[in-house]
Scaffold this active site. Sequence first.
Site, PDB file in Angstrom:
ATOM      1  N   CYS A 252       0.847  -1.011  -0.241  1.00  0.00           N
ATOM      2  CA  CYS A 252      -0.084   0.220  -0.161  1.00  0.00           C
ATOM      3  C   CYS A 252       0.825   1.075  -0.150  1.00  0.00           C
ATOM      4  O   CYS A 252       1.750   1.405   1.019  1.00  0.00           O
ATOM      5  CB  CYS A 252      -1.107   0.116   1.361  1.00  0.00           C
TER       6      CYS A 252
ATOM      7  N   CYS B  63       0.865   3.478   3.091  1.00  0.00           N
ATOM      8  CA  CYS B  63       1.197   2.547   4.278  1.00  0.00           C
ATOM      9  C   CYS B  63       2.811   2.801   4.133  1.00  0.00           C
ATOM     10  O   CYS B  63       3.555   3.048   5.357  1.00  0.00           O
ATOM     11  CB  CYS B  63       0.862   1.259   4.591  1.00  0.00           C
TER      12      CYS B  63
ATOM     13  N   ASP C 198      -1.298  15.796  -1.790  1.00  0.00           N
ATOM     14  CA  ASP C 198      -1.564  14.835  -3.027  1.00  0.00           C
ATOM     15  C   ASP C 198      -0.360  15.152  -4.207  1.00  0.00           C
ATOM     16  O   ASP C 198      -0.274  16.314  -4.433  1.00  0.00           O
ATOM     17  CB  ASP C 198      -2.740  15.196  -3.354  1.00  0.00           C
TER      18      ASP C 198
ATOM     19  N   HIS D  82      -6.493   2.606   0.205  1.00  0.00           N
ATOM     20  CA  HIS D  82      -6.280   2.871   1.690  1.00  0.00           C
ATOM     21  C   HIS D  82      -7.256   4.076   1.836  1.00  0.00           C
ATOM     22  O   HIS D  82      -7.240   5.105   1.124  1.00  0.00           O
ATOM     23  CB  HIS D  82      -4.833   3.321   1.996  1.00  0.00           C
TER      24      HIS D  82
ATOM     25  N   HIS E 119      -8.951   7.416   2.131  1.00  0.00           N
ATOM     26  CA  HIS E 119      -8.484   8.660   2.198  1.00  0.00           C
ATOM     27  C   HIS E 119      -9.565   9.787   1.735  1.00  0.00           C
ATOM     28  O   HIS E 119     -10.410   9.759   0.952  1.00  0.00           O
ATOM     29  CB  HIS E 119      -7.535   8.966   1.344  1.00  0.00           C
TER      30      HIS E 119
ATOM     31  N   HIS F 104      -9.981  13.311   0.221  1.00  0.00           N
ATOM     32  CA  HIS F 104      -9.405  14.660  -0.704  1.00  0.00           C
ATOM     33  C   HIS F 104      -9.972  15.989   0.085  1.00  0.00           C
ATOM     34  O   HIS F 104     -11.265  16.058   0.085  1.00  0.00           O
ATOM     35  CB  HIS F 104      -9.477  14.369  -1.936  1.00  0.00           C
TER      36      HIS F 104
END
Length: 139
Positions: free
Chosen positions: A3, A6, A29, A97, A99, A101
């Site tokens: 990932c 991770c 990002d 995973h 998330h 935004h």
Amino acid sequence: MDCIFCKILEGSLPAHFVYRDERVAAFMDIQPVNPGHVLVIPVQHAVGLQDISAEDTKHIMTVSQKVSLAIRASGLKCEGINLFLADGEAAMQEVFHFHMHVFPRFKGDGFGLTFSPEYFTKPPYSSLAEHAEAIKAHL
């Protein structure tokens, strides 16, 4: 685990963090919609909403709000803020995973959502009641 988020959290991949505590991290990002685009993620791996605790979900929203306020105060071009969650491949999730935004918006920035032609025809009101009942049965 393979990932990317991770790996960022463990330090084997670089990131520009704007926030981190024992439960949540927020970092820039690498493919931003607009300058100032931040991702807010749980520290513990979770793929989607079904995998994350209610407490971590609340904390992610709290941190997302703080990041939103910080973006507005930062001097970056920002006339509005989008919070965007893609939960599942059909919802455009690309990194599996969880998330959130958080990104600034401004007129003419080129970002948008595309609606199907069916969107512009309202469904029968009775179908809304049916859908509400189906959802309520599982709350």
